[in-house]
Design an enzyme around this catalytic site. Structure first.
Site, PDB file in Angstrom:
ATOM      1  N   CYS A 100       0.778  -1.186   0.031  1.00 36.49           N
ATOM      2  CA  CYS A 100      -0.165   0.174   0.061  1.00 36.49           C
ATOM      3  C   CYS A 100       0.957   1.192  -0.028  1.00 36.49           C
ATOM      4  CB  CYS A 100      -0.874   0.038   1.047  1.00 36.49           C
ATOM      5  SG  CYS A 100      -0.238   0.067   2.680  1.00 36.49           S
ATOM      6  N   CYS A 174      -4.039  -0.647  -2.457  1.00 42.28           N
ATOM      7  CA  CYS A 174      -3.978   0.799  -2.496  1.00 42.28           C
ATOM      8  C   CYS A 174      -4.397   1.086  -3.961  1.00 42.28           C
ATOM      9  CB  CYS A 174      -2.923   1.384  -1.807  1.00 42.28           C
ATOM     10  SG  CYS A 174      -2.824   3.149  -1.887  1.00 42.28           S
ATOM     11  N   CYS A 181       3.395   0.630  -8.542  1.00 41.97           N
ATOM     12  CA  CYS A 181       3.934  -0.692  -8.163  1.00 41.97           C
ATOM     13  C   CYS A 181       4.895  -1.080  -9.192  1.00 41.97           C
ATOM     14  CB  CYS A 181       3.071  -1.863  -7.751  1.00 41.97           C
ATOM     15  SG  CYS A 181       3.648  -3.280  -7.066  1.00 41.97           S
TER      16      CYS A 181
END
Length: 239
Positions: A100, A174, A181
């Protein structure tokens, strides 16, 4: 069409355009059947915390389990289901990363609960794309009071610190973290859980703890349903 949507959503949360691409069907048709699934209580929709113009669709696996259990005896009394708890016994320990933004609430709750639910037979870590200086006090409280786990000495971890680690599954909790990412070696399975930040949701409220308790309960449900798919993945079967 609805069964195909349920199958796709059983793997994680998706936006409409992603479901359109995965199913190869027109957007109006996908949206129509998603509406029917929402009306049936199987799918919920939440606004993206990264882009408020977008929405994520989530399959309520608990409701699916209830409806399947009810469907058998409704058809014939001899078809009453007797569900057994899924056995988690992988031949090798799967490695899972939860991501997250701050690594002070959602991802660390997921890391802790997956460790507990798997009896620590999963190599699980969590990290944040922009980690906070310390754990949110309600994160520490909810894990202690609801699950009997003390993480008071735990500090948020940077995603860069685990970037070179091999994982079988990378799970973002998230919407912002999903967009930034990085790619990981060995092509891990990517899963997205669109869960609002409880700290943001509770901002301005006197008692913020109930929001954290609700978030932890949702993550715990998702973790319980994740475990059997990790077993299948570890055995080399399709999740």
């Amino acid at each position: 069409m609805r069964w195909r949507l349920l199958t796709e959503l059983s793997e994680g949360d998706f936006r409409v355009r992603e479901l359109v691409a995965r199913l190869g069907e027109p957007q109006n048709l996908v949206s129509y059947h998603l509406r029917l699934l929402r009306e049936g209580g199987l799918v919920t929709t939440t606004r993206s915390s990264h882009d408020g113009r977008d929405s994520y669709h989530h399959l309520d696996l608990e409701r699916c389990a209830e409806m399947i259990a009810e469907a058998g005896p409704a058809l014939h009394p001899a078809l009453r289901t007797r569900p057994d708890a899924p056995v988690f016994d992988p031949p090798t320990a799967p490695a899972v990363l939860f991501v997250c933004t701050g690594n002070s609430a959602r991802s660390v709750i997921a890391e802790t609960l997956l460790g507990k639910r798997s009896d620590h037979r999963v190599g699980v870590v969590s990290a944040g794309t922009r980690p906070k200086p310390a754990m949110h006090p309600d994160t520490v409280r909810v894990l202690r009071e609801e699950f009997g786990i003390d993480i008071s000495r735990r500090s948020p971890r940077r995603l860069a610190d685990v970037a070179c680690t091999r994982f079988d599954a990378v799970i973002t909790l998230c919407d912002k973290a999903r967009e930034v990412c990085p790619e990981f070696a060995d092509d891990p399975r990517h899963i997205h859980w669109s869960i609002p930040d409880p700290a943001t949701a509770a901002a301005g409220q006197k008692d913020t703890y109930p929001i954290f308790r609700k978030t932890a309960a949702e993550i715990d449900t998702r973790v319980r349903y994740l475990l059997p798919t990790l077993t299948l993945s570890a055995k080399g079967s399709a999740p």
